[in-house]
Design a protein around this motif. Structure first.
Motif, mmCIF file in Angstrom:
data_model
loop_
_atom_site.group_PDB
_atom_site.id
_atom_site.type_symbol
_atom_site.label_atom_id
_atom_site.label_comp_id
_atom_site.label_asym_id
_atom_site.label_seq_id
_atom_site.Cartn_x
_atom_site.Cartn_y
_atom_site.Cartn_z
ATOM 1 N N ALA A 82 -12.485 58.450 5.125
ATOM 2 C CA ALA A 82 -12.790 57.044 4.896
ATOM 3 C C ALA A 82 -14.168 56.846 4.298
ATOM 4 C CB ALA A 82 -12.698 56.277 6.209
ATOM 5 N N SER A 83 -14.277 55.775 3.535
ATOM 6 C CA SER A 83 -15.580 55.325 3.075
ATOM 7 C C SER A 83 -15.670 53.830 3.341
ATOM 8 C CB SER A 83 -15.792 55.639 1.591
ATOM 9 O OG SER A 83 -14.806 55.017 0.812
ATOM 10 N N ILE A 84 -16.834 53.418 3.812
ATOM 11 C CA ILE A 84 -17.059 52.003 4.086
ATOM 12 C C ILE A 84 -17.275 51.294 2.755
ATOM 13 C CG2 ILE A 84 -18.606 50.330 5.159
ATOM 14 C CD1 ILE A 84 -19.224 52.505 7.267
ATOM 15 N N SER A 85 -16.609 50.170 2.612
ATOM 16 C CA SER A 85 -16.701 49.407 1.374
ATOM 17 C C SER A 85 -16.805 47.928 1.711
ATOM 18 C CB SER A 85 -15.445 49.666 0.528
ATOM 19 O OG SER A 85 -15.485 48.953 -0.671
ATOM 20 N N GLU A 86 -17.534 47.194 0.905
ATOM 21 C CA GLU A 86 -17.564 45.754 1.042
ATOM 22 C C GLU A 86 -16.203 45.222 0.603
ATOM 23 O OE1 GLU A 86 -20.241 42.909 -1.135
ATOM 24 O OE2 GLU A 86 -21.682 43.673 0.333
ATOM 25 N N TYR A 87 -15.730 44.182 1.233
ATOM 26 C CA TYR A 87 -14.397 43.657 0.912
ATOM 27 C C TYR A 87 -14.213 43.411 -0.579
ATOM 28 C CZ TYR A 87 -12.895 43.151 5.731
ATOM 29 O OH TYR A 87 -12.505 43.415 7.012
ATOM 30 N N GLY A 88 -15.193 42.803 -1.216
ATOM 31 C CA GLY A 88 -15.075 42.475 -2.632
ATOM 32 C C GLY A 88 -14.994 43.690 -3.544
ATOM 33 N N ILE A 153 -24.636 31.289 9.305
ATOM 34 C CA ILE A 153 -23.357 31.913 9.603
ATOM 35 C C ILE A 153 -23.411 33.386 9.189
ATOM 36 C CG2 ILE A 153 -22.365 31.179 7.393
ATOM 37 C CD1 ILE A 153 -19.619 30.991 8.884
ATOM 38 N N GLY A 154 -22.825 34.238 10.014
ATOM 39 C CA GLY A 154 -22.650 35.648 9.672
ATOM 40 C C GLY A 154 -21.241 35.840 9.162
ATOM 41 N N ALA A 155 -21.097 36.623 8.088
ATOM 42 C CA ALA A 155 -19.777 36.843 7.495
ATOM 43 C C ALA A 155 -19.745 38.213 6.829
ATOM 44 C CB ALA A 155 -19.472 35.755 6.468
ATOM 45 N N THR A 160 -13.440 36.766 2.857
ATOM 46 C CA THR A 160 -12.992 35.383 2.707
ATOM 47 C C THR A 160 -13.943 34.407 3.387
ATOM 48 O OG1 THR A 160 -10.700 36.074 2.505
ATOM 49 C CG2 THR A 160 -11.078 33.806 3.220
ATOM 50 N N GLU A 161 -14.449 34.770 4.560
ATOM 51 C CA GLU A 161 -15.318 33.861 5.302
ATOM 52 C C GLU A 161 -16.607 33.579 4.533
ATOM 53 O OE1 GLU A 161 -13.937 36.644 6.451
ATOM 54 O OE2 GLU A 161 -12.619 36.032 8.091
ATOM 55 N N GLU A 162 -17.170 34.622 3.897
ATOM 56 C CA GLU A 162 -18.373 34.421 3.080
ATOM 57 C C GLU A 162 -18.066 33.448 1.943
ATOM 58 O OE1 GLU A 162 -21.636 37.057 0.568
ATOM 59 O OE2 GLU A 162 -19.583 37.788 0.707
ATOM 60 N N LYS A 163 -16.951 33.663 1.276
ATOM 61 C CA LYS A 163 -16.556 32.807 0.155
ATOM 62 C C LYS A 163 -16.342 31.366 0.615
ATOM 63 C CE LYS A 163 -13.025 32.300 -3.398
ATOM 64 N NZ LYS A 163 -11.749 32.751 -3.910
ATOM 65 N N LEU A 164 -15.646 31.178 1.741
ATOM 66 C CA LEU A 164 -15.385 29.827 2.236
ATOM 67 C C LEU A 164 -16.678 29.107 2.619
ATOM 68 C CD1 LEU A 164 -12.195 30.509 4.391
ATOM 69 C CD2 LEU A 164 -12.325 29.310 2.183
ATOM 70 N N ALA A 165 -17.622 29.840 3.230
ATOM 71 C CA ALA A 165 -18.900 29.231 3.593
ATOM 72 C C ALA A 165 -19.650 28.766 2.344
ATOM 73 C CB ALA A 165 -19.746 30.221 4.393
ATOM 74 N N LEU A 166 -19.718 29.623 1.338
ATOM 75 C CA LEU A 166 -20.417 29.258 0.106
ATOM 76 C C LEU A 166 -19.725 28.096 -0.599
ATOM 77 C CD1 LEU A 166 -21.254 32.850 -1.151
ATOM 78 C CD2 LEU A 166 -22.859 31.173 -0.196
ATOM 79 N N ALA A 168 -18.091 25.757 0.768
ATOM 80 C CA ALA A 168 -18.323 24.534 1.550
ATOM 81 C C ALA A 168 -19.742 24.019 1.384
ATOM 82 C CB ALA A 168 -18.026 24.794 3.027
ATOM 83 N N GLY A 169 -20.568 24.792 0.665
ATOM 84 C CA GLY A 169 -21.935 24.337 0.409
ATOM 85 C C GLY A 169 -22.995 24.950 1.303
ATOM 86 N N VAL A 170 -22.636 25.941 2.104
ATOM 87 C CA VAL A 170 -23.657 26.618 2.904
ATOM 88 C C VAL A 170 -24.554 27.381 1.933
ATOM 89 C CG1 VAL A 170 -24.134 28.300 4.731
ATOM 90 C CG2 VAL A 170 -22.062 26.873 4.867
ATOM 91 N N PRO A 171 -25.858 27.125 1.958
ATOM 92 C CA PRO A 171 -26.749 27.834 1.037
ATOM 93 C C PRO A 171 -26.717 29.350 1.274
ATOM 94 C CG PRO A 171 -27.884 25.973 2.053
ATOM 95 C CD PRO A 171 -26.568 26.153 2.777
ATOM 96 N N ARG A 172 -26.825 30.102 0.188
ATOM 97 C CA ARG A 172 -26.761 31.566 0.242
ATOM 98 C C ARG A 172 -27.711 32.128 1.299
ATOM 99 N NH1 ARG A 172 -24.068 35.710 0.344
ATOM 100 N NH2 ARG A 172 -22.892 35.202 -1.472
ATOM 101 N N ASP A 173 -28.906 31.563 1.441
ATOM 102 C CA ASP A 173 -29.882 32.106 2.395
ATOM 103 C C ASP A 173 -29.507 31.837 3.856
ATOM 104 O OD1 ASP A 173 -30.493 29.343 2.259
ATOM 105 O OD2 ASP A 173 -32.647 29.706 2.512
ATOM 106 N N ARG A 174 -28.461 31.028 4.071
ATOM 107 C CA ARG A 174 -27.993 30.804 5.442
ATOM 108 C C ARG A 174 -26.643 31.472 5.703
ATOM 109 N NH1 ARG A 174 -27.308 25.422 7.127
ATOM 110 N NH2 ARG A 174 -27.518 24.451 5.099
ATOM 111 N N VAL A 175 -26.174 32.286 4.747
ATOM 112 C CA VAL A 175 -24.977 33.121 4.949
ATOM 113 C C VAL A 175 -25.487 34.541 5.109
ATOM 114 C CG1 VAL A 175 -22.803 33.930 3.985
ATOM 115 C CG2 VAL A 175 -23.564 31.573 3.539
ATOM 116 N N ILE A 176 -25.432 35.040 6.327
ATOM 117 C CA ILE A 176 -25.947 36.374 6.649
ATOM 118 C C ILE A 176 -24.803 37.371 6.570
ATOM 119 C CG2 ILE A 176 -27.237 37.749 8.322
ATOM 120 C CD1 ILE A 176 -28.633 35.085 7.295
ATOM 121 N N VAL A 177 -24.905 38.302 5.627
ATOM 122 C CA VAL A 177 -23.855 39.311 5.459
ATOM 123 C C VAL A 177 -24.099 40.440 6.443
ATOM 124 C CG1 VAL A 177 -22.856 40.984 3.852
ATOM 125 C CG2 VAL A 177 -23.488 38.705 3.051
#
Length: 177
Positions: A82-88, A153-155, A160-166, A168-177
């Motif tokens: 396995a290799s860890i990958s970001e969903y996108g 928000i952490g996502a 999908t959760e990161e995309k939905l938050a963005l 909805a207008g959540v600023p990028r600096d408040r979406v913690i990956v």
């Protein structure tokens, strides 16, 4: 065995995906034999215990890789790597041949179904917020998070959760990956 037959065998038991129609037919016919010969299948995972996890010793475990490991074993492929990958990055990695399968819970969406073949789902889930006890900020939606400058928000990155938050207008600096 053709890749579509291989995927059909795996379909009932795991969340494996494979490139659909993007690989030449001759390559499809030999894929399972190639995996058997090399002794492992390369899988893309997200590091999200208990679904997928990588231990300190490098061993991959969790519901999704454990199911994939068993399916591949039954197909004559000894193990998974396995290799860890970001969903996108998972589907592009699969299409580029960096992975043989994805064993992460990617939502089934029309554009993804056009790009890859999904097996039958092994897990159905829904979104939910994990909030501080008593929900002191009164958050009930992504819009509530966007509207409250104190809310973050952490996502999962690329999820999908990161995309939905963005969206909805959540600023990028408040979406913690």
């Amino acid at each position: 065995m053709k890749l579509k037959d291989f995927m059909a065998m795996a379909a009932g038991a795991t969340a494996l995906m494979a490139v659909a129609a993007a690989t030449p037919a001759a390559a499809d016919e030999n894929k399972l034999e190639e995996l058997k010969e090399q002794g492992f299948a390369r899988i893309a995972i997200a590091n999200e215990p208990p679904f997928t996890a990588v231990g300190a010793d490098g061993k991959v475990s969790g519901a999704a890789p454990d199911v994939a490991r068993e399916i591949f074993k039954r197909l004559g492929v000894a193990d998974v790597v396995a290799s860890i990958s970001e969903y996108g990055a998972m589907i592009p990695g699969l299409q580029a041949g960096r992975h043989d399968a994805i064993t992460a819970g990617l939502f089934m969406k029309p554009e993804r179904c056009a790009a890859v073949a999904y097996s039958q789902p092994i897990l159905c889930d829904a979104e939910a917020f994990a909030l501080k006890k008593g929900n002191p900020l009164g958050l009930k939606s992504y819009k509530d998070i966007a509207d409250n400058p104190d809310a973050k928000i952490g996502a999962p990155g690329g999820g999908t959760e990161e995309k939905l938050a963005l969206e909805a207008g959540v600023p990028r600096d408040r979406v913690i990956v």
